[in-house]
Design an enzyme around this catalytic site. Structure first.
Site, mmCIF file in Angstrom:
data_model
loop_
_atom_site.group_PDB
_atom_site.id
_atom_site.type_symbol
_atom_site.label_atom_id
_atom_site.label_comp_id
_atom_site.label_asym_id
_atom_site.label_seq_id
_atom_site.Cartn_x
_atom_site.Cartn_y
_atom_site.Cartn_z
ATOM 1 N N ASP A 1 6.457 16.365 44.759
ATOM 2 C CA ASP A 1 5.373 15.625 45.564
ATOM 3 C C ASP A 1 4.642 16.634 46.751
ATOM 4 O O ASP A 1 5.147 17.421 47.260
ATOM 5 C CB ASP A 1 6.111 14.606 46.496
ATOM 6 C CG ASP A 1 5.345 13.690 47.187
ATOM 7 O OD1 ASP A 1 4.772 12.582 46.661
ATOM 8 O OD2 ASP A 1 5.341 13.953 48.335
ATOM 9 N N ASN B 1 -6.047 14.069 52.574
ATOM 10 C CA ASN B 1 -7.117 13.239 52.140
ATOM 11 C C ASN B 1 -7.985 12.822 53.140
ATOM 12 O O ASN B 1 -8.902 12.425 53.227
ATOM 13 C CB ASN B 1 -6.601 12.138 51.005
ATOM 14 C CG ASN B 1 -6.661 12.583 49.536
ATOM 15 O OD1 ASN B 1 -7.194 13.617 49.260
ATOM 16 N ND2 ASN B 1 -5.871 11.926 48.744
ATOM 17 N N HIS C 1 -11.430 12.675 49.659
ATOM 18 C CA HIS C 1 -10.928 12.674 48.088
ATOM 19 C C HIS C 1 -11.408 13.758 47.307
ATOM 20 O O HIS C 1 -10.536 14.313 46.331
ATOM 21 C CB HIS C 1 -11.165 11.223 47.654
ATOM 22 C CG HIS C 1 -10.372 10.237 48.203
ATOM 23 N ND1 HIS C 1 -8.969 10.062 48.079
ATOM 24 C CD2 HIS C 1 -10.484 9.314 49.245
ATOM 25 C CE1 HIS C 1 -8.482 9.145 48.917
ATOM 26 N NE2 HIS C 1 -9.475 8.560 49.594
ATOM 27 N N ASP D 1 -8.758 16.017 45.008
ATOM 28 C CA ASP D 1 -8.869 16.112 43.872
ATOM 29 C C ASP D 1 -8.594 17.626 43.270
ATOM 30 O O ASP D 1 -7.994 17.998 42.426
ATOM 31 C CB ASP D 1 -10.057 15.525 43.211
ATOM 32 C CG ASP D 1 -10.105 14.022 43.384
ATOM 33 O OD1 ASP D 1 -9.041 13.516 43.626
ATOM 34 O OD2 ASP D 1 -11.258 13.455 43.163
ATOM 35 N N ARG E 1 7.383 26.104 30.057
ATOM 36 C CA ARG E 1 7.615 26.646 28.525
ATOM 37 C C ARG E 1 6.840 25.916 27.800
ATOM 38 O O ARG E 1 6.625 24.752 27.821
ATOM 39 C CB ARG E 1 8.993 26.918 28.201
ATOM 40 C CG ARG E 1 9.716 27.894 29.209
ATOM 41 C CD ARG E 1 11.577 27.597 29.353
ATOM 42 N NE ARG E 1 11.729 26.123 29.304
ATOM 43 C CZ ARG E 1 13.083 25.851 29.149
ATOM 44 N NH1 ARG E 1 13.911 26.643 28.996
ATOM 45 N NH2 ARG E 1 13.223 24.433 29.403
ATOM 46 N N GLU F 1 -0.179 11.691 44.081
ATOM 47 C CA GLU F 1 0.406 13.238 44.470
ATOM 48 C C GLU F 1 1.730 13.466 43.775
ATOM 49 O O GLU F 1 2.334 14.441 44.096
ATOM 50 C CB GLU F 1 0.096 13.690 45.745
ATOM 51 C CG GLU F 1 1.187 12.786 46.586
ATOM 52 C CD GLU F 1 0.794 11.570 47.050
ATOM 53 O OE1 GLU F 1 1.321 11.122 48.364
ATOM 54 O OE2 GLU F 1 -0.005 10.896 46.745
ATOM 55 N N ARG G 1 10.270 28.419 41.219
ATOM 56 C CA ARG G 1 9.058 29.304 40.672
ATOM 57 C C ARG G 1 7.669 28.519 40.921
ATOM 58 O O ARG G 1 6.787 29.129 41.337
ATOM 59 C CB ARG G 1 9.225 29.879 39.110
ATOM 60 C CG ARG G 1 10.124 30.847 39.170
ATOM 61 C CD ARG G 1 10.083 31.382 37.592
ATOM 62 N NE ARG G 1 10.349 30.625 36.635
ATOM 63 C CZ ARG G 1 11.857 30.535 36.359
ATOM 64 N NH1 ARG G 1 12.600 31.348 36.767
ATOM 65 N NH2 ARG G 1 12.220 29.716 35.480
#
Length: 879
Positions: free
Chosen positions: A758, A766, A771, A775, A790, A801, A821
């Site tokens: 999240d 926003n 917006h 985006d 992978r 989101e 990562r």
């Protein structure tokens, strides 16, 4: 010094107590000094062998006899002390003191208590506590009368143990036990009797013994039962009894239990089944009548020796010795023996007649008149013949057996050679599983020396967690001596490494058919085992391919569905489980179609490599669909090994083709009409040709439109599972793929993890920047996720989101590293404006067997919220 420290109040209290005791004694008519003119009280009390104790209302001991003094000599002095202090070593009275209760109720109290000695309990007392009342009916003292019942209690305990032992003996002994009343009704039946008669104890109790006795034996049984009512009150009888397996002979020993009046109170009996003994006795009687006939017709030699002569020999003995009976009776018995053994045989024969004990069985070599020899196995014993000591014996010709024994020795030598040079491990063990011999290959396989192996149990070489399995396999081999036992097991080498072996265990039977040893043959299958594991991994990968294929795939053997993927099941309206092990008839429109498909298309696969056809099939709901089928035999020479079918739904395409064919038919009819009219209306031929060209153009255009429609459907399929903004898979595709992965991880037990992401403070961003800027952030996160996962992983935009990464074959801890990562990669991106949110809150969860997809997502979502509540820009692993 202690008395000097007493206060005046203490002295006054003691004086009051002494006066009270004196009044108590006077009330009872007791003279402490023993001055009674008729009989001193002390002498009278001491003459009583039981204990006498007098206590006042406060339970203070004021009088005892010598018996009590002897019992509690270790606690002296007794007088003037509380009873619970003297007798129980307690500071306070007992919770339910019988003496207090006697004074409160005015009734005698009876109880039993342990007597305390200097080292703890040393006996038992039976006590009567009697209240002593004054003239007004108030209790002023209590008198305890105590009797030593130690021996009685010991006898009672011994009796209780004896009764328990007797009960266990009766219930567990093999012999039957029964108890009758004087009328012959059963009062008790042991478990052994119930099992023998095939009746429960409840069915036997109260029943009369008569119906259980054979009608022919019943009068004898009744007469015998009557003799039990007179000395010696015992009876031994043999009768046939009705058991669960029919009438069987039983022997009973009955004894009447007589009361003090000399009358029979009950009858107790023990019995056992003698059916086999009875048969043996009958057989023995018959055997005695046939003995002489048998000796004369026996194949074994039978002879009697007295002094140094043979006094009897049967025809078989004549044949064995190669001489007539007259000749054998006229010579010394040892003259028929080979010269090398004559002295020994002569000494044995004479010694046995003297009562000595030379060997009773041995082998000897007989010299025939022709000069040849025969070997005989001789068994002899002592007897009395015509009033004098003699030897009776039997002899069997073992000449061939001797030759076989020599051949067996040669065979054993060859076996030892094969045993030691065998390329497989061979071990011999006794019936306990203890190794008694192993070959070199066995030692090389496990890395031991011979002295480290012999004498150890086979289970010693199993891994600790598999010892029980190894011992169970040994018991299994012993339980089925006629059937070799074979299995695959792993064993522990001396260096601790693992050895996988194909082991075959064969029992070695003795001449009586009983297992005397076990022979195990071990073949190293380590390479084969590793290949099998690799094959299983390949099969797992194949299952994954099948489950995720976009075309239906089914494997059939003898037209029975043995494998089917979810796409095939969905196409036909079934679940995969519904179709497994079902005849393919369920997907055909009718029996005719089923037979036709088998005759025309299925059998064709033994002649061609592939079969490609279009054929109608029927869904579970009864709706017909057209499918394009591509079939290939696993083995063209043997179709029963299976056929793989790839199936694609072409119903809509088929409808378009049918519409086109109908259109062509309509066009053809129109053309015929035009040609017919052309003969009459030549003037309008050009116009008709022009219309024909337009029709062909329309057909061409229609084909182009249909082709575009197919391409559009493919593009729509891709767009339907992709999020347009981020390029990631959408939530609908997530649920389809996640359900498939959960089924796979449940089936094979492989790990599956989920990362729930999240964007931190995205709503504020926003609201502040619009917006379009939001985006761009979402698209950037989509690119980070696509670059970070992978090939086996999948990333999804779950909504707004919120993003999800699905990681097959990944445990939770590895998924945490992947999540971190992703968080660091996103944090390193530079956005415009610079205030754009660059941090993520991430929750990670590993799938737990049995939970639903919603529960799986919820755990990851909760872990994400813990990350947010802990300061954001973090990764948390769910419990």
């Amino acid at each position: 010094m202690k008395d000097e420290r007493k206060t005046k109040n203490d002295l006054l209290r003691e004086l009051r107590e002494l006066r009270l005791h004196a009044r108590l004694l006077e009330t009872l008519g007791i003279h402490p000094g023993g001055t009674d003119a008729k009989l001193p009280l002390r002498h009278m009390l001491d003459a009583i062998h039981d204990g006498i104790t007098l206590m006042d209302r406060d339970l203070t001991v004021v009088l005892t006899n010598s018996t009590v003094d002897r019992w509690y000599a270790h606690a002296m002095p007794v007088l003037g002390r509380k009873c619970h202090d003297v007798f129980l070593s307690r500071r306070t009275p007992c919770h339910d003191c019988p003496s207090l209760r006697a004074m409160e109720t005015g009734a005698v109290q009876h109880y039993e208590a342990q007597r305390l000695g200097p080292e703890g309990p040393d006996g038992w007392l039976e006590v009567y506590a009697s209240p002593i009342m004054d003239e007004e009916g108030h209790a002023v003292a209590v008198l305890e009368y105590s009797r030593d019942i130690t021996k009685r209690r010991q006898a009672e305990e011994a009796l209780s143990r004896s009764e328990e032992n007797y009960r266990l003996l009766v219930e567990n002994q093999a012999d039957m036990v029964v108890k009758f009343d004087p009328q012959g009704h059963i009062l008790f039946a042991s478990p052994a009797l119930c099992r023998a008669l095939g009746r429960s104890e409840a069915q036997l109790i109260g029943a009369h013994y008569g119906p259980l006795v054979h009608p022919e034996d019943r009068p004898i049984a009744e007469a015998g039962f009557g003799t039990l009512f007179a000395p010696p009150y015992t009876l031994t009888s043999r009768t046939r009894v009705l058991t669960s397996s029919g009438w069987r002979w039983q022997q009973w020993a009955l004894r009447a239990v007589v009361d003090v009046r000399g009358e029979v109170d009950e009858v107790v009996g023990t019995g056992r089944d003698i059916e086999e003994q009875k048969r043996a006795e009958t057989a023995l009687q018959e055997s005695e009548t046939r003995f002489r006939t048998l000796t004369e017709t026996a194949t074994a030699s039978i002879f009697i020796i007295q002094d140094e002569h043979i006094v009897y020999i049967n025809p078989a003995g004549e044949r064995l010795c190669g001489r007539s009976r007259e000749e054998l009776l006229s010579i010394l018995f040892w003259e028929i023996v080979h010269p090398d053994m004559r002295e020994t045989v002569r000494a044995y024969g004479l010694a046995r007649q003297k009562g000595e004990s030379p060997p009773s069985s041995y082998e000897l070599e007989i010299l025939l008149p022709s000069g040849q020899t025969r070997w005989a196995d001789l068994s002899v014993t002592s007897m009395e013949y015509r009033g004098a000591p003699a030897v009776i014996g039997t002899a069997s010709d073992i000449t061939e057996r001797r030759r076989a024994t020599l051949a067996l020795r040669d065979s054993e030598a060859r076996f030892r050679s094969v045993f030691e040079s065998a390329a497989v491990g061979i071990a011999l063990a006794d019936t306990r599983g203890v190794l008694v011999d192993v070959n070199h290959t066995f030692l090389d396989m496990l890395g031991y020396e011979a002295h480290e192996v012999l004498g150890r149990s086979a289970s010693d070489f199993a891994f600790p967690e598999e010892v029980d399995v190894s011992e169970a396999n040994q018991r299994r081999a012993l339980a089925a001596p006629s059937t070799p036992f074979r299995t695959e097991r792993r064993y522990r080498r001396k260096d601790g490494s693992e050895l996988w072996a194909d082991i075959s265990v064969s029992p070695i039977l003795d001449q009586n058919g009983r297992v005397s040893a076990l022979m195990a043959v071990l073949l190293d299958i380590g390479e084969a085992k590793r290949a099998s594991l690799a094959l299983n991994e390949t099969l797992d990968e194949l299952d994954s391919v099948l489950d995720n294929s976009l075309v239906g795939i089914a494997v059939m053997r003898d037209r029975i569905i043995t494998r089917v993927n979810s796409r095939m099941a969905d196409m036909l309206g079934y679940t995969a489980q519904d179709l497994l092990e079902k005849s393919s008839r369920v997907i055909h429109i009718s029996d005719k179609h089923f037979e036709e498909f088998g005759q025309v298309y299925h059998r064709r696969l033994d002649r061609t490599q592939f079969t490609n056809i279009e054929y109608p099939l029927m869904r579970k709901d009864g709706r017909e669909i057209w499918c394009r089928l591509a079939g290939k035999a696993i083995d063209r020479s043997n179709l029963s090994r299976g056929v793989v079918w790839c199936v694609e739904d072409v119903t809509e395409e088929k409808k378009a083709q049918q519409a086109l064919r109908q259109y062509a038919k309509d066009l053809f009819r129109t053309k015929q009409q035009v040609e017919e009219s052309a003969r009459r209306l030549a003037a309008i031929i050009g116009e008709l040709d022009e219309k024909n060209e337009r029709l062909e153009m329309e057909i061409t255009e229609r084909k182009r439109v249909e082709e575009a429609l197919r391409e559009s459907e493919l593009r729509y399929r891709e767009l339907s599972i992709r999020d347009e903004l981020t390029g990631l898979f959408n939530a609908r595709h997530f649920f389809e793929l996640a359900e498939a992965e959960i089924r796979r991880t449940t089936r094979y037990g492989h790990p599956l993890s989920l990362i729930f992401i999240d964007l931190d403070d995205f709503k504020k961003f926003n609201d502040a920047h619009g917006h379009l800027a939001g985006d761009k952030v979402l698209a950037a996160l989509g690119r980070v996720l696509s670059a970070s996962i992978r090939d086996t992983d999948a990333a999804f935009r779950y909504g707004g989101e919120e993003f999800i990464i699905l990681l097959p074959e990944t445990p939770g801890k590895e998924a945490m590293l992947q999540a971190d990562r992703v968080r660091e990669a996103f944090r390193g991106i530079t956005f415009t404006p610079a205030q754009a949110c660059q941090t993520l809150s991430v929750g990670v969860a590993q799938f737990k067997p049995g939970e639903t997809l919603r529960e799986f997502i919820h755990r990851a979502d909760q872990a994400m919220y813990r990350a947010k509540n802990s300061g954001k820009n973090q990764c948390h692993l769910a419990d």
